[in-house]
Design an enzyme around this catalytic site. Structure first.
Site, short mmCIF file in Angstrom:
data_model
loop_
_atom_site.label_atom_id
_atom_site.label_comp_id
_atom_site.label_asym_id
_atom_site.label_seq_id
_atom_site.Cartn_x
_atom_site.Cartn_y
_atom_site.Cartn_z
N ARG A 134 -33.44 -3.75 22.79
CA ARG A 134 -33.81 -5.14 22.51
C ARG A 134 -33.87 -5.90 23.82
O ARG A 134 -33.10 -5.64 24.74
CB ARG A 134 -32.77 -5.84 21.61
N ARG A 164 -33.80 -3.22 14.34
CA ARG A 164 -33.97 -3.97 13.10
C ARG A 164 -34.31 -5.44 13.34
O ARG A 164 -33.63 -6.14 14.08
CB ARG A 164 -32.69 -3.86 12.26
N HIS A 194 -30.31 4.03 21.16
CA HIS A 194 -29.57 2.77 21.27
C HIS A 194 -28.97 2.56 22.66
O HIS A 194 -28.37 1.52 22.93
CB HIS A 194 -28.45 2.75 20.21
#
Length: 221
Positions: A134, A164, A194
């Site tokens: 992100r 998400r 991640h």
């Protein structure tokens, strides 16, 4: 393309939840439930505002006593990074030993961001490889990677599209990176990437030296 299609189709996906004011007319609730093809278990009566998040947009001045509010926090530059006089000094400092920074107490701009921005303009840097989960739409990290590619650095980025609610944003900055000439990979089937890592490869004298950033937080300033 598959993720882009999924994000587009989300707008037309079936409804799964209906929040209504607890005092709403029952007949109207039944009408909405039937039109949206929901069951009574999908209806949630709420006492209070239905969209609390919208309140953040209200220009309200609460007039709170200053003693009841937090003072503005300004992160500090890591003591060792205070020695930097020029952008590329960061490599010399890292060569003397690992640096542990703790965000938000240590400044992101003068540590992680500074490493990427130095790598983008340093003529000795030959490659940058990074994983992105992100980040902001106007992230200085994205800008640094694009600048590096424009300066002839080999840039390879693994972008995890399955972050998400950030899928559309990730598709957007991945497209920008590709347009700038970066090599972009879109995750691995069956796995969710991640980790937050960056590898900078630099030509130093007779050898190539690697500088690595390993983080637990996203690449957000």
């Amino acid at each position: 393309e598959m993720m882009t299609d999924e994000v587009r189709e989300r707008r037309f996906a079936p409804f799964v939840r209906l929040e209504v004011n607890a005092d709403m007319d029952p007949d109207l609730v039944i009408l909405l439930r039937n039109r949206l093809k929901l069951t009574s278990a999908d209806v949630y009566p709420i006492r209070g505002p239905l969209d609390i998040g919208a309140m953040l947009e209200l220009p309200v001045e609460f007039g709170m006593d200053s003693s009841l509010t937090f003072s503005h926090w300004a992160p500090m530059t890591h003591l060792r990074l205070n020695e930097m006089k020029a952008k590329t000094d960061i490599f010399k400092i890292i060569r003397r030993g690992d640096i542990l920074v703790h965000h938000p107490y240590h400044s992101f701009a003068t540590s992680t961001q500074a490493l990427l921005e130095a790598a983008a303009v340093d003529p000795k840097v030959v490659a940058i490889k990074a994983t992105l989960y992100r980040t902001n739409s106007d992230s200085p990290v994205i800008k640094a990677l694009i600048a590096a590619a424009n300066n002839g650095v080999q840039v390879a980025v693994l972008v995890e599209l399955k972050a998400r609610f950030d899928e559309a944003r990730n598709v957007g900055f991945a497209t920008r990176l590709e347009s700038a000439g970066c090599n972009v990979a879109y995750g691995l089937v069956g796995l969710k990437i991640h980790c937050k890592t960056t590898l900078v490869v630099r030509q130093e004298e007779e050898t190539l030296r690697a500088y690595c950033h390993i983080g637990t937080g996203n690449y957000n300033p």
